[in-house]
Scaffold this motif. Sequence first.
Motif, PDB file in Angstrom:
ATOM      1  N   ASN A  59       0.828  -1.206   0.000  1.00  0.00           N
ATOM      2  CA  ASN A  59       0.000   0.000   0.000  1.00  0.00           C
ATOM      3  C   ASN A  59       0.861   1.254   0.000  1.00  0.00           C
ATOM      4  N   PHE A  60       1.871   1.276   0.882  1.00  0.00           N
ATOM      5  CA  PHE A  60       2.758   2.437   1.006  1.00  0.00           C
ATOM      6  C   PHE A  60       3.452   2.733  -0.318  1.00  0.00           C
ATOM      7  N   PHE A  61       4.036   1.707  -0.931  1.00  0.00           N
ATOM      8  CA  PHE A  61       4.799   1.929  -2.164  1.00  0.00           C
ATOM      9  C   PHE A  61       3.891   2.284  -3.341  1.00  0.00           C
ATOM     10  N   LYS A  62       2.665   1.746  -3.352  1.00  0.00           N
ATOM     11  CA  LYS A  62       1.721   2.132  -4.409  1.00  0.00           C
ATOM     12  C   LYS A  62       1.378   3.620  -4.282  1.00  0.00           C
ATOM     13  N   ILE A  63       1.046   4.028  -3.066  1.00  0.00           N
ATOM     14  CA  ILE A  63       0.683   5.430  -2.840  1.00  0.00           C
ATOM     15  C   ILE A  63       1.831   6.349  -3.244  1.00  0.00           C
ATOM     16  N   TRP A  64       3.046   6.024  -2.787  1.00  0.00           N
ATOM     17  CA  TRP A  64       4.176   6.919  -3.017  1.00  0.00           C
ATOM     18  C   TRP A  64       4.696   6.855  -4.447  1.00  0.00           C
ATOM     19  N   THR A  65       4.402   5.778  -5.165  1.00  0.00           N
ATOM     20  CA  THR A  65       4.751   5.752  -6.596  1.00  0.00           C
ATOM     21  C   THR A  65       3.930   6.790  -7.343  1.00  0.00           C
ATOM     22  N   GLY A  66       2.615   6.780  -7.097  1.00  0.00           N
ATOM     23  CA  GLY A  66       1.760   7.788  -7.719  1.00  0.00           C
ATOM     24  C   GLY A  66       2.118   9.191  -7.278  1.00  0.00           C
ATOM     25  N   GLN A  67       2.392   9.351  -5.983  1.00  0.00           N
ATOM     26  CA  GLN A  67       2.755  10.673  -5.476  1.00  0.00           C
ATOM     27  C   GLN A  67       4.098  11.136  -6.038  1.00  0.00           C
ATOM     28  N   GLY A  68       5.004  10.185  -6.239  1.00  0.00           N
ATOM     29  CA  GLY A  68       6.318  10.536  -6.790  1.00  0.00           C
ATOM     30  C   GLY A  68       6.212  11.109  -8.194  1.00  0.00           C
ATOM     31  N   VAL A  69       5.355  10.503  -9.026  1.00  0.00           N
ATOM     32  CA  VAL A  69       5.141  11.009 -10.389  1.00  0.00           C
ATOM     33  C   VAL A  69       4.567  12.422 -10.336  1.00  0.00           C
ATOM     34  N   SER A  70       3.538  12.616  -9.503  1.00  0.00           N
ATOM     35  CA  SER A  70       2.904  13.927  -9.378  1.00  0.00           C
ATOM     36  C   SER A  70       3.872  14.965  -8.815  1.00  0.00           C
ATOM     37  N   LEU A  71       4.683  14.538  -7.838  1.00  0.00           N
ATOM     38  CA  LEU A  71       5.673  15.433  -7.245  1.00  0.00           C
ATOM     39  C   LEU A  71       6.667  15.924  -8.292  1.00  0.00           C
ATOM     40  N   LEU A  72       7.123  15.022  -9.150  1.00  0.00           N
ATOM     41  CA  LEU A  72       8.090  15.383 -10.191  1.00  0.00           C
ATOM     42  C   LEU A  72       7.484  16.368 -11.188  1.00  0.00           C
ATOM     43  N   THR A  73       6.286  16.070 -11.689  1.00  0.00           N
ATOM     44  CA  THR A  73       5.684  16.960 -12.683  1.00  0.00           C
ATOM     45  C   THR A  73       5.338  18.324 -12.078  1.00  0.00           C
ATOM     46  N   SER A  74       4.912  18.340 -10.807  1.00  0.00           N
ATOM     47  CA  SER A  74       4.616  19.617 -10.147  1.00  0.00           C
ATOM     48  C   SER A  74       5.875  20.448  -9.957  1.00  0.00           C
ATOM     49  N   SER A  75       6.967  19.791  -9.598  1.00  0.00           N
ATOM     50  CA  SER A  75       8.232  20.500  -9.413  1.00  0.00           C
ATOM     51  C   SER A  75       8.747  21.068 -10.733  1.00  0.00           C
ATOM     52  N   ILE A  76       8.600  20.294 -11.813  1.00  0.00           N
ATOM     53  CA  ILE A  76       8.991  20.781 -13.139  1.00  0.00           C
ATOM     54  C   ILE A  76       8.181  22.038 -13.489  1.00  0.00           C
ATOM     55  N   LEU A  77       6.872  21.986 -13.247  1.00  0.00           N
ATOM     56  CA  LEU A  77       6.020  23.136 -13.537  1.00  0.00           C
ATOM     57  C   LEU A  77       6.399  24.339 -12.683  1.00  0.00           C
ATOM     58  N   GLN A  78       6.760  24.084 -11.419  1.00  0.00           N
ATOM     59  CA  GLN A  78       7.133  25.182 -10.530  1.00  0.00           C
ATOM     60  C   GLN A  78       8.352  25.927 -11.071  1.00  0.00           C
ATOM     61  N   PHE A  79       9.370  25.183 -11.522  1.00  0.00           N
ATOM     62  CA  PHE A  79      10.539  25.822 -12.132  1.00  0.00           C
ATOM     63  C   PHE A  79      10.139  26.601 -13.377  1.00  0.00           C
ATOM     64  N   ALA A  80       9.298  25.992 -14.208  1.00  0.00           N
ATOM     65  CA  ALA A  80       8.898  26.635 -15.469  1.00  0.00           C
ATOM     66  C   ALA A  80       8.132  27.934 -15.205  1.00  0.00           C
ATOM     67  N   ILE A  81       7.263  27.944 -14.189  1.00  0.00           N
ATOM     68  CA  ILE A  81       6.518  29.164 -13.859  1.00  0.00           C
ATOM     69  C   ILE A  81       7.461  30.268 -13.399  1.00  0.00           C
ATOM     70  N   VAL A  82       8.437  29.918 -12.572  1.00  0.00           N
ATOM     71  CA  VAL A  82       9.410  30.921 -12.110  1.00  0.00           C
ATOM     72  C   VAL A  82      10.160  31.515 -13.299  1.00  0.00           C
ATOM     73  N   TRP A  83      10.630  30.656 -14.211  1.00  0.00           N
ATOM     74  CA  TRP A  83      11.360  31.153 -15.372  1.00  0.00           C
ATOM     75  C   TRP A  83      10.457  31.986 -16.273  1.00  0.00           C
ATOM     76  N   TYR A  84       9.192  31.584 -16.379  1.00  0.00           N
ATOM     77  CA  TYR A  84       8.229  32.348 -17.186  1.00  0.00           C
ATOM     78  C   TYR A  84       8.049  33.749 -16.592  1.00  0.00           C
ATOM     79  N   LEU A  85       7.933  33.828 -15.262  1.00  0.00           N
ATOM     80  CA  LEU A  85       7.787  35.127 -14.605  1.00  0.00           C
ATOM     81  C   LEU A  85       9.036  35.983 -14.786  1.00  0.00           C
ATOM     82  N   VAL A  86      10.198  35.354 -14.741  1.00  0.00           N
ATOM     83  CA  VAL A  86      11.446  36.094 -14.967  1.00  0.00           C
ATOM     84  C   VAL A  86      11.474  36.634 -16.399  1.00  0.00           C
ATOM     85  N   ASP A  87      11.117  35.788 -17.358  1.00  0.00           N
ATOM     86  CA  ASP A  87      11.099  36.211 -18.761  1.00  0.00           C
ATOM     87  C   ASP A  87      10.106  37.346 -19.001  1.00  0.00           C
ATOM     88  N   GLN A  88       8.930  37.265 -18.366  1.00  0.00           N
ATOM     89  CA  GLN A  88       7.877  38.234 -18.634  1.00  0.00           C
ATOM     90  C   GLN A  88       8.044  39.538 -17.864  1.00  0.00           C
TER      91      GLN A  88
END
Length: 410
Positions: free
Chosen positions: A8-37
């Motif tokens: 159960n633990f590893f199933k939950i954290w596998t899904g959370q790990g994917v979401s965590l990675l994509t959210s972190s990527i978006l967070q960097f992209a938003i910061v760079w977008y704000l810097v550019d704009q």
Amino acid sequence: MNHNWKNNFFKIWTGQGVSLLTSSILQFAIVWYLVDQTGSALILTASMLMGFLPRGILGPFIGVAIDRLSRKTIMIVSDLVIAFACLMLAVVGSFGEIPVWLIMVVLFIRSIGTGFHDPSLNAVTAQIVPADELTKYAGYSQGLNSVSNMLSPVLAGILYGFVSLNVIIFLDVIGALIAITVLMFCYIPKPKVENKARRVHVIEEAKEGFEVLKSKKGVMGLVLVGSLYTIALMPTSALFPLMSMSYFGGNSRNASAVEFVFSVGLLVGSVMISKFFKNKNKLKTIVFSYLLMSVSLIGSGILNPDQYIWFVGFSFLMGLSGPFYWGMYTPLLQQSFQEQHMGRVLSLSQSIQYLAGPIGLGFSGVYTEVAGVENWFLLAGIITLVAALICFSVPSIRNCDEERLVMDQH
């Protein structure tokens, strides 16, 4: 305790790990977008505030919901809300530039969603993992965070250079949907609720959560010391690029190298926690983390501008120290309180630390302008050293690990 709790633990954290990675990527992209704009430091500071201030303000009330309702449902709804907020950006972005005000609104909504999601996840972990295994499995979850921290700036840099922000937004939506799908097939027991028949009084129950936390003087003291640590560390994380590029005269590659080395340190620390520190005294390990971070920060603050390579080494040690704090702090809270109070305690402790963030950000901005970024690192190291000394000198904090409640999870 469900005999399939590991699965159960590893199933939950596998899904959370994917979401965590994509959210972190978006967070960097938003910061760079704000810097550019905008190129505005004020806008970047405002975006940081939008990212964590709602969690700090609403945390005590969010905890009431986490202790009353299905934590699984809360996590799923939170992910859905975050995904919908991102889709708002994508729709507007398909017609042209995304206005800064809309980005701020979406960051605000994401912060509220995360404010419900993260304490729920920590409370669920305490529910499904036996008390004597919490430290080990906190190391595993820290490891996933570390891998995300290592990969996200690299992947964000590649994607941001070749695709539009909209594509990165859709990637985060997909990550959230993966996490939701995995959660739907996981067993998470509903929280035990005292006086189920009692009408829900949000303010009254939030106060009750505060009283429960306050009843453990040592743990409450540790939470307050943690807010001092946040005052030192939150601005420091924001100033890393400025230290690399301004003080040491480097470029974006130098700044990225420091972030990568820091993340390697996080990963190494996470592995050490899960493998070798399962039964160690948690408070002593937290103090060790403070001392290691303090030495690294003070060392960084006294370097000459031509000693960048030493800063890289100190950054590794800073990263290494992180899991020794979070990998012990969260399990200590999880083991110190009954399940029916877990959501309120975790949310409240998170709120106290998040509300300390603006103090550090505001003070560090003025201090850095006057004294220089390197002297902020020096001061942050001294503040962290004071946090360690408080933990040693106050008996209730020093002994809080020995007085924790080992909960019956069967």
